[in-house]
Structure formats: structure tokens, C-alpha cells
Design an enzyme around this catalytic site. Structure first.
Site, short mmCIF file in Angstrom:
data_model
loop_
_atom_site.label_atom_id
_atom_site.label_comp_id
_atom_site.label_asym_id
_atom_site.label_seq_id
_atom_site.Cartn_x
_atom_site.Cartn_y
_atom_site.Cartn_z
N ASP A 8 8.61 47.94 88.22
CA ASP A 8 7.96 48.15 88.32
C ASP A 8 7.09 47.20 89.79
OD1 ASP A 8 5.10 46.21 88.29
OD2 ASP A 8 5.50 45.90 86.36
N THR B 229 -0.56 45.72 86.79
CA THR B 229 1.07 46.27 86.41
C THR B 229 0.19 46.46 84.62
OG1 THR B 229 2.52 44.56 86.70
CG2 THR B 229 2.34 45.56 85.26
N ASP C 233 8.81 44.33 91.95
CA ASP C 233 7.56 43.38 91.31
C ASP C 233 8.11 41.73 91.34
OD1 ASP C 233 4.55 43.04 90.87
OD2 ASP C 233 5.32 42.52 89.79
N HIS D 171 6.45 39.67 94.87
CA HIS D 171 5.25 38.16 94.71
C HIS D 171 5.44 37.24 95.53
CE1 HIS D 171 2.22 40.35 92.47
NE2 HIS D 171 3.35 40.79 91.33
N HIS E 123 2.32 50.39 90.71
CA HIS E 123 1.81 50.33 91.35
C HIS E 123 2.54 49.87 92.65
CE1 HIS E 123 2.88 46.28 91.19
NE2 HIS E 123 2.45 45.97 90.26
N HIS F 92 -0.67 43.01 94.90
CA HIS F 92 -1.40 43.89 94.06
C HIS F 92 -2.65 44.28 93.77
CE1 HIS F 92 0.44 43.96 89.94
NE2 HIS F 92 1.59 42.85 90.88
#
Length: 490
Positions: A109, A146, A265, A269, A313, A426
Site C-alpha cells: 500500500d 486505497t 502507506d 501518511h 497509489h 494521496h
């Protein structure tokens, strides 16, 4: 006895006798009869012209069908018969250990394209050198979030068609709200690849994938082939469970296995895309891939398995100066939280039924053009019917009537806060390169060391179906993509 002789009197001139042998001249037709004949001739000509036209149309239609059919298959025929291509990339390789194809679909991810250049990642590099990579990365669907993207990969459908239009959204018909963790099948439209495989009498196994723990149609999420999501499960346990599937007998071994990692991911973040902590996160993922590949090597199936490593992504850094505040809109409009499904990076506005949507839209645009909203140039707002068609994000009642696109790296917040932070996000326009994730595939039907152009992730569904030799459900992908990516059979 021959024909009777022609009797010509010697007293009659020869010319006169010959003249008597000629057919007599028909009497002239009356004028009305002449008109009737001419009319009949015109009618006959009209019928002939009509028949000829019909025949010509039929011939043209048959020719057009032939041309379209030829064009549809020309790429495959040309591609597979091109000696330059086959000389360079070769043909698909036969299985050595497995009795039938197996696809291992792995998602890391938030693995942005380019992360794999930041630090040495030997296991990802192994796939690059011996497999096929999309450059510069794969194109996610909009919004680049996601759940919409993982389910687009699984179904081959854009979010407007598969129903998961965001990570959080509401249904206007029921006023219910969707969030990650909801597994009621009424939210999840389309046919995911694990369901398609089961419908063909094969076995699917999913170790965490958004939507995979939703029981619908022919698919039931039950152990040992389906794991309900639990973020606390160590990565090592996930990998070891996947490897155990390869120890099963042929008739019990899954044809599709999915595997999911939350990193990088989760770290992205917190710190953004360029922080050194990202390096640690992607090294961790690479180590897990090494554990997986070692296990496949030990079972002598690494080269037999079609491994597809991808992400949903990318990621981009955000900071405090890149913020748009809704409180600046107050002189023109107030948008309570009940009106907005999400703020950033997708502003999703659904006014109540008694409020005029176009008036709300007009007030928002007046505020943005006033020059009194900070960073207003970094927010583009549309009525749903005017939303850019290239994003395929309007054909669903679940999509609100007013949508705003926040510019890459910017955020939309309700009001100013003393908190100061830089992080990552994202969900932005899928044209932004920072939103592009990786796609690397290795296996018997993928060329070694090959780079292909970027493509939208809705193509992955058909790619998996082609590898496994099954007929997939209708989707937004193309059949030609698989034919141009996979190696031809000998």
C-alpha cells in the site's frame, strides 16, 4: 430427310423474296401504351437499383465486420508473429513443477513509483531484472485512495461502476454511510477476480485485500482460503500462510493468492514521501518479499508462479502553508459537516434536498474567484455533470453533485489551527506522477527485463484472467492489453 426447300418463283425478284422473309414491323403502340411501357421500365429499374443497393449494403456490412474482427486480432497476430519481438523477448516458458498456472497478487500500500530507487531493495530488483515493469509506474483510478483502487484492481471497474467511490461516503438513497470495515455486499458492486475464479471451478485465496472479506455471489470468505482483515497480524505470519498454500495437493492449491502489506502507506501518511523513515518502511517490505521468494525457491516453484507486485497509489508531502480553509468561504456560503462526505483531497458536497445545488455551486465559485480565500487557485470545483470525463467519476448516484479537486500536495480544512505539521497524503488527480504506484510482474508469461508504458489499473483484472485462462466478467479494461503484455505460447 432435310428441311423443306425454299420455293422461290423464277418470276419474283430475289430482293422481294428476301424482303418477304423479314419479320413484319410491329404496328406503332398507342400513346397511352407507350407511357405504360416506360413506366414499367422505370419500375423495373427502381427494383433493380433497390436490390443492388441492399446487396451492396450487405456486402459492406460483411466487409466491415471482417475488418473489425481482423483489427481486433491483428495486434495479437502481428505481435505474436513478429520475429523481431519473439527474437527479443521469446515465448512463454513451460511450467516445471506446478501442474497449472498460479497468480500471486501482492499489494504494498502506498508504494510510490520511484521509491525503489531510494535504497537497495534486492528482492524487488530481482523482479525488475527478471520480469516486466510499468514505467513510469501504473496509473491509479480517481480518486487515488486505497479502497477505490484496490477494488478497481480486483474488478477491472472504475469506482463509479463498482460502487466504492471513496474510503468514506454516503448513499443518498438510504442515507447510510460507508467506511472501511463494512462488508455488507450491497455496497460492493461488480465481480472481483476471486469470485470469477471460483465460478470457473478453481480456488482463490485472499490474505487481506479490500473487498475480499465480503461474501457475495459464488465467493464466501471462510478459512482457510480467506482471512478477515486484521492489521495486527505480523507480516511474517502473512507470508508463511501464503507459502503453506503451495504445500497443498494440486486439487486444493489456489489459482489466485492475494497478499497485502500496509506499508509504506502507513509511514508515508505520518512523515511524507521524502522522509528517511520511508526508506525503513520499504526495506521492511522488501525483506518480506525475500522471505516469500526464498520459500518459493525452496519449493522449486518461484519461476512457475506469476508474481504481480503492485500498489494502489503513490504519496506526496503536505505542509501547513498548503492549506485551504472553509472558514474563508463564510461571507458567501457555510457548509456544515453534514453536507460534506470528505474535505480533502476530494471535496464531496451533497447539500440537503431543500437546498438548491446550483446555488451552492455558484456561491462556492464566487468565493474562490473573490481573491479573499487563501490558496483558492489550488481548488477546482465542478458540478458532477461537468466533471472531467477522463476521470470517469460521475456515473453513480453515490458520487455527490458537487466535487472539488484539491491540487497535489494541498489540503482542505474547516478552520485554522495552531497545530503545525508536515505529513503525507494521496487521493489527488491521477495525472500527478506522485500518485503513480509500482507495477512489476514476473512469471512464465512475462518477458525478462522488459519495460512497458504506464496503464490504468483496471487492466489488471483481465491480465489475471488471461494468465489463468478463464473468461472474466464485463469490465472497463481492454482485451488487447493482455495480448500485448503477456508472452505468446510456442
Amino acid at each position: 430427310m432435310g428441311p423443306p426447300a425454299l420455293n422461290i418463283s423464277s418470276s419474283e425478284p430475289v430482293e422481294d423474296a428476301q424482303q418477304n422473309l423479314l419479320p413484319s414491323k410491329p404496328p406503332p403502340l398507342p400513346e397511352d401504351s407507350l407511357l405504360e411501357v416506360q413506366s414499367q421500365r422505370r419500375a423495373n429499374w427502381a427494383r433493380f437499383s433497390f436490390a443492388f443497393g441492399v446487396a451492396a449494403c450487405i456486402f459492406a456490412c460483411v466487409a466491415a465486420v471482417f475488418v473489425l474482427f481482423s483489427c481486433r486480432h491483428r495486434n495479437q497476430a502481428d505481435f505474436y508473429s513478429d520475429p523481431e519481438y519473439t527474437q527479443r523477448w521469446g515465448f512463454s516458458r513451460p511450467l516445471k513443477t506446478l501442474s497449472r498456472p498460479v497468480v500471486l497478487l501482492i499489494s504494498s500500500d502506498g508504494f510510490r513509483y520511484g521509491y525503489h530507487w531510494k535504497v537497495p531493495l534486492p528482492n524487488i530488483h530481482r523482479l525488475q531484472v527478471n520480469g516486466t515493469e510499468a514505467v513510469p509506474g501504473m496509473i491509479p483510478v480517481y480518486p487515488t485512495l486505497t479502497f477505490p483502487n484496490h477494488y478497481s484492481i480486483a474488478t477491472g471497474l472504475y469506482p463509479a461502476w463498482h460502487g466504492i467511490i471513496a474510503n468514506y461516503f454516503s448513499d443518498p438513497s438510504s442515507n447510510e454511510r460507508f467506511h472501511p470495515g463494512i462488508i455488507d455486499p450491497k455496497w460492493w458492486l461488480g465481480e472481483p477476480i476471486w469470485e470469477s475464479i471460483v465460478k470457473h471451478g478453481l480456488i482463490s485465496a485472499t490474505y487481506f485485500w479490500p473487498g475480499s472479506d465480503v461474501s457475495k455471489g459464488a465467493w464466501n470468505c471462510n478459512l482457510p482460503y480467506c482471512q478477515h482483515y486484521n492489521h495486527s497480524v505480523p507480516y511474517e505470519d502473512r507470508v508463511d500462510t501464503v507459502l503453506a498454500y503451495f504445500d497443498l495437493p494440486d486439487d486444493k492449491r489456489p489459482s489466485l493468492i492475494t497478499l497485502y502489506f500496509e506499508e509504506p502507506d502507513h509511514t508515508g501518511h505520518m512523515v511524507g514521501a521524502d522522509d528517511p523513515h520511508i526508506d525503513k518502511a520499504i526495506v521492511r517490505v522488501d525483506q518480506m518479499l525475500g522471505r516469500l521468494f526464498d520459500g518459493l525457491d525452496a519449493r522449486n516453484v518461484f519461476d512457475d508462479v506469476s508474481i504481480i507486485l503492485l500498489s494502489d497509489h503513490g504519496m506526496v508531502g503536505t505542509c501547513d502553508k498548503k492549506i485551504i480553509y472553509l472558514e474563508d468561504f463564510a461571507p458567501w456560503i457555510s457548509m456544515p459537516s453534514s453536507w460534506t462526505d470528505t474535505l480533502s483531497p476530494v471535496l464531496a458536497v451533497r447539500p440537503p434536498p431543500n437546498v438548491d445545488v446550483k446555488e451552492v455551486y455558484q456561491n462556492i465559485t464566487e468565493a474562490l474567484s473573490s481573491g479573499k480565500v487563501a490558496n483558492s487557485e489550488f481548488l477546482q470545483v465542478y458540478l458532477k455533470e461537468d466533471f472531467p470525463s477522463r476521470l470517469h467519476y460521475s456515473s453513480s448516484d453515490r458520487i455527490p453533485p458537487i466535487i472539488g479537486i484539491v491540487a497535489e500536495g494541498y489540503k482542505l480544512e474547516r478552520k485554522r489551527s495552531p497545530a503545525k505539521e508536515c505529513a503525507g497524503a494521496h487521493g489527488y488527480d491521477n495525472e500527478a506522477s506522485s500518485m503513480h504506484p509500482i507495477f512489476i510482474a514476473h512469471g512464465p508469461q512475462f518477458a525478462k527485463g522488459r519495460q512497458i508504458a504506464s496503464f490504468v489499473n483496471v487492466e489488471v483484472y483481465n491480465l489475471i484472467a488471461s494468465i489463468l485462462g478463464i473468461q472474466g466478467a464485463a469490465n472497463n479494461g481492454t482485451l488487447s492489453f493482455s495480448r500485448t503484455v503477456l508472452l505468446p505460447s510456442i
